[in-house]
Write a protein that holds these residues in place. Structure first.
Motif, short mmCIF file in Angstrom:
data_model
loop_
_atom_site.label_atom_id
_atom_site.label_comp_id
_atom_site.label_asym_id
_atom_site.label_seq_id
_atom_site.Cartn_x
_atom_site.Cartn_y
_atom_site.Cartn_z
N ASN A 1 -0.22 135.63 66.32
CA ASN A 1 -1.17 134.96 67.20
C ASN A 1 -2.44 134.59 66.44
O ASN A 1 -2.97 133.47 66.57
N SER B 1 0.97 140.17 67.16
CA SER B 1 -0.48 140.09 67.15
C SER B 1 -0.97 139.32 65.91
O SER B 1 -1.86 138.47 66.01
N ASN C 1 -1.65 131.60 64.11
CA ASN C 1 -1.57 130.31 64.79
C ASN C 1 -2.93 129.83 65.29
O ASN C 1 -3.17 128.62 65.36
#
Length: 309
Positions: A27, A24, A30
């Motif tokens: 993510n 998580s 990124n």
């Protein structure tokens, strides 16, 4: 690896985090760097999550660092002679002379061969051209050596705009300047530092330095040798305005806890008032402690007098 261990990712010695939490955070990381080189990739090998990519590291050293005089693979290599430099630049002296002479022979005017004095002129011309060919080869040798020197100079990469030379082999990087290294989440702090120092051919021992997570609040934590810097970077979030990873000297920097960091941003008068209040509180506690022991001493003496009676 059992199912319970496969759901955890190691971030340091005896320190683990849930794989779902890390994914998580990755993510979010990124998304922050979408379309940029700092985006990270991840994969799984035998149930182990591996993250890899570029890690930004900021320079925070206070003492000068030393650059290697020459690369390790070049150390001990004998200085090249003119012959070896000719070989390195693909120049064969005999072959060059022969090719030049042959080319000159083929370009002769056929009408000169029919003249009676043609042989003598041909020998004289051929001798002169051989001499010029040898001179040309000698020039190529010198040019080859100069080319080799230029290649050696270009072999060094820029150190944040600083190019190596003998006069500036010892210098201090600008504080807060940034570089990056390609690492993965399995690499420890010690391994990441070795990669960083080797990238710029830094001669100092890795034991002189350590990696620190530095927050804008002033909080500063030293990474342990077995911590995993890339994973910790992801967990601290992508924004470098909140926290950065610094390379600093271990003996020049102290850790700053969260409690202490709350105070270091205040101005001097405010800090002085805090100290005054702490001194007042200390005095009150000392008076309480003295009264307590005085009361205990009085009770003991009273009991001793009753025994004497």
């Amino acid at each position: 690896m059992d199912s319970e261990d496969s759901d955890k990712v190691q971030i340091g010695e005896n320190k683990f985090i849930s794989k779902s939490i890390l994914l998580s955070q990755l993510n979010t990381y990124n998304l922050y760097y979408k379309g940029e080189a700092l985006q990270l990739r991840h994969r799984e090998e035998e149930g182990e999550l591996i993250i890899e990519g570029l890690l930004n590291v900021f320079w925070g050293v206070q003492r000068p660092i030393r650059l290697q005089m020459e690369d390790e693979k070049e150390a001990g290599r004998p200085r090249p002679s003119l012959t070896s430099l000719s070989a390195e630049t693909d120049i064969d002296p005999l072959k060059s002379v022969t090719q030049v002479a042959t080319a000159d022979d083929q370009s002769k005017d056929f009408s000169e061969e029919k003249e009676e004095t043609g042989d003598e002129q041909q020998e004289s011309t051929h001798s002169d051209r051989l001499s010029r060919a040898r001179s040309d080869v000698g020039g190529r040798r010198i040019s080859g050596r100069r080319l080799g020197i230029r290649r050696l100079k270009r072999h060094r990469c820029s150190f944040n705009g600083h190019f190596y030379n003998h006069k500036t082999a010892v210098f201090t990087p600008k504080f807060g300047s940034v570089t990056n290294v390609r690492v993965n989440s399995c690499m420890t702090t010690a391994q990441v530092m070795r990669v960083l120092l080797n990238k710029f051919k830094i001669e100092n021992s890795p034991d002189e330095f350590s990696l620190y997570i530095v927050h804008t609040s002033g909080e500063r934590h030293q990474l342990k040798p077995n911590d995993h810097p890339l994973t910790l970077r992801v967990l601290h979030g992508p924004c470098e305005q909140v926290s950065k990873m610094f390379l600093m000297e271990t003996d020049q920097v102290e850790e700053v806890t969260h409690d202490v960091a709350q105070y270091i941003k205040f101005e001097l008068p405010v800090l002085q008032s805090f100290i005054a209040k702490l001194q007042e509180e200390e005095e009150r506690e000392m008076q309480k402690l003295k009264k307590r022991y005085a009361d205990m001493r009085g009770i003991i003496k009273k009991y001793m007098r009753s025994l004497a009676d």
